[in-house]
Design a protein around this motif. Structure first.
Motif, PDB file in Angstrom:
ATOM      1  N   GLN A 153      -2.645   3.328  -7.869  1.00 40.75           N
ATOM      2  CA  GLN A 153      -1.762   2.752  -8.180  1.00 40.75           C
ATOM      3  C   GLN A 153      -0.594   3.622  -7.136  1.00 40.75           C
ATOM      4  O   GLN A 153       0.500   3.088  -6.715  1.00 40.75           O
ATOM      5  N   LEU A 154      -1.097   4.882  -6.937  1.00 41.67           N
ATOM      6  CA  LEU A 154      -0.162   5.950  -5.921  1.00 41.67           C
ATOM      7  C   LEU A 154      -0.302   5.096  -4.618  1.00 41.67           C
ATOM      8  O   LEU A 154       0.600   5.482  -4.618  1.00 41.67           O
ATOM      9  N   GLN A 155      -1.033   4.872  -4.662  1.00 43.81           N
ATOM     10  CA  GLN A 155      -1.094   4.268  -2.685  1.00 43.81           C
ATOM     11  C   GLN A 155       0.221   3.478  -2.684  1.00 43.81           C
ATOM     12  O   GLN A 155       0.139   2.442  -3.506  1.00 43.81           O
ATOM     13  N   GLY A 156       0.946   3.702  -1.354  1.00 36.19           N
ATOM     14  CA  GLY A 156       2.393   2.725  -1.361  1.00 36.19           C
ATOM     15  C   GLY A 156       2.901   3.154  -2.380  1.00 36.19           C
ATOM     16  O   GLY A 156       4.622   1.955  -2.530  1.00 36.19           O
ATOM     17  N   ALA A 157       3.160   4.530  -3.277  1.00 37.04           N
ATOM     18  CA  ALA A 157       4.581   4.136  -4.064  1.00 37.04           C
ATOM     19  C   ALA A 157       5.822   4.740  -3.328  1.00 37.04           C
ATOM     20  O   ALA A 157       6.596   4.149  -4.204  1.00 37.04           O
TER      21      ALA A 157
END
Length: 214
Positions: free
Chosen positions: A54-58
């Motif tokens: 979920q941190l990818q693209g945050a």
């Protein structure tokens, strides 16, 4: 350091190996000599995997923000700077504390993007703040992983140059333990700043340790 796992019933070797690795990671995170696997470690690992995904693209989803904590002069009580603190508000996971997501970002390599974003955002914010507070200055925390990048200083100064923000408005803040991981490289970053007469500051977060000006 070592990780240990055992089972009272037959399980595949690969499962035991995975559990031992999780126990080792647990020991490394807590700077302990031995990690013994338990089910809580498995749950934390699964949660960590979710966070990493979920941190990818945050950044592009605008889920990250910076909060600013004032730093005061102990003698006068006046504000002398602001410390930029990163926060992550996920639509499903809720508020994820930095103590949880920063280690995940460091292990996955996403800390570079997050660090660049934090520096860019802090630089823009402090530039705007000077319209109301001419003496505004901001401290930006530097991850151990970032500091170990050979081109960290040049990369950071280029970001500031591209934004048209003077390096004199920022202090790069690192912990004492971070510097001790590679003293030569940390000194090299400071010298790189000095060679360009950038005027930025470096602060070591340790008791009774003064700020260092490049």
């Amino acid at each position: 350091m070592a990780g240990f796992s055992q089972s009272a019933y037959p399980v595949p070797f690969s499962a035991l190996q995975r559990q031992a690795f999780l126990a080792l990671q647990h020991a490394m995170d807590r700077k302990e000599h031995l990690g013994i696997f338990n089910e809580e470690m498995l749950r934390r690992s699964q949660y960590g995997h979710t966070l990493e995904t979920q941190l990818q693209g945050a950044v592009t989803r605008n889920e990250l923000s910076l909060m600013y904590q004032p730093i005061s002069d102990v003698l006068t009580g006046q504000w002398v700077s602001l410390e930029a603190l990163m926060r992550w508000q996920h639509p499903q996971l809720g508020t994820v504390p930095p103590s949880t997501f920063i280690p995940v970002a460091e292990r996955s390599g996403q800390i570079y993007q997050l660090g660049d974003w934090a520096l860019q955002t802090a630089a823009r914010d402090i530039q705007e703040a000077r319209a109301l507070w001419p003496g505004a200055h901001v401290n930006v925390n530097v991850s151990p992983v970032q500091l170990l990048m050979p081109d960290f200083a040049e990369r950071a100064l280029k970001i500031l140059s591209d934004l048209g923000v003077s390096p004199t408005l920022l202090t790069f803040e690192v912990t004492e333990s971070t510097v001790m991981q590679n003293v030569d490289l940390a000194c090299r970053h400071r010298r790189a700043c000095a060679a360009r007469a950038c005027g930025s500051r470096w602060m070591i977060s340790a008791a009774a340790t003064p700020a260092c000006r490049c």
